[in-house]
Design an enzyme around this catalytic site. Sequence first.
Site, PDB file in Angstrom:
ATOM      1  N   ASP A  70       5.553   6.462  -3.183  1.00 42.42           N
ATOM      2  CA  ASP A  70       5.607   5.547  -4.315  1.00 42.42           C
ATOM      3  C   ASP A  70       4.950   4.245  -3.887  1.00 42.42           C
ATOM      4  OD1 ASP A  70       6.330   4.978  -7.025  1.00 42.42           O
ATOM      5  OD2 ASP A  70       7.870   3.627  -6.278  1.00 42.42           O
ATOM      6  N   THR A  71       4.295   3.608  -4.837  1.00 45.23           N
ATOM      7  CA  THR A  71       3.618   2.341  -4.595  1.00 45.23           C
ATOM      8  C   THR A  71       3.919   1.414  -5.761  1.00 45.23           C
ATOM      9  OG1 THR A  71       1.832   3.415  -3.369  1.00 45.23           O
ATOM     10  CG2 THR A  71       1.366   1.228  -4.254  1.00 45.23           C
TER      11      THR A  71
END
Length: 190
Positions: A70-71
Amino acid sequence: MLYLASQSPRRRQLLEQIGIAFEVVDVDVPEQRAAGESPEHYVSRVARDKARAGFDLVAREPGAVVLGADTEVVLDDRVFGKPVDANDAAAMLATLAGRTHRVISVVWCVRAGAEASEVSISEVRFAPIEASTIATYVTGGEAFGRAGAYAIQGRAATFIEHLAGSYSGVMGLPLHETARLLERFGIRSA
């Protein structure tokens, strides 16, 4: 066998770039930040949840390893996820303009009996951006489906005055950290 728990074409491209063989598993994980949850914990939790959900789908396969990532874009304590519409995208970019924000990217690997993660935190400084430039960028469509409403590898590169950290991490998969994590799970590039 490595599985990527993500539908992101950028993550697939980045893994291919470093010669990692993988298959994609489709997972649906809620991306809701809990009250009082730090941005770092939130990003890590979502990445871990993706990896675990993916592992649940392939757990019966011997040697299965699942990578989840996830970013998120963070300014102060605010997490800028994917914009819901053009107005949201324009507001995000206007808020980021002329300021330095963090991009937190976390990768998790899960296999039977083991879990581990790596974290990449980059700092990105946007130049001031004219409202008309923001409007043109948003109209072009590149802002959608991306945390913070921008793609560093696209036209938004012109907004960036300074980057300290991982270019690939800002894209959505920090390659150095990912390769290091995969190596711990016995997966090396071809």
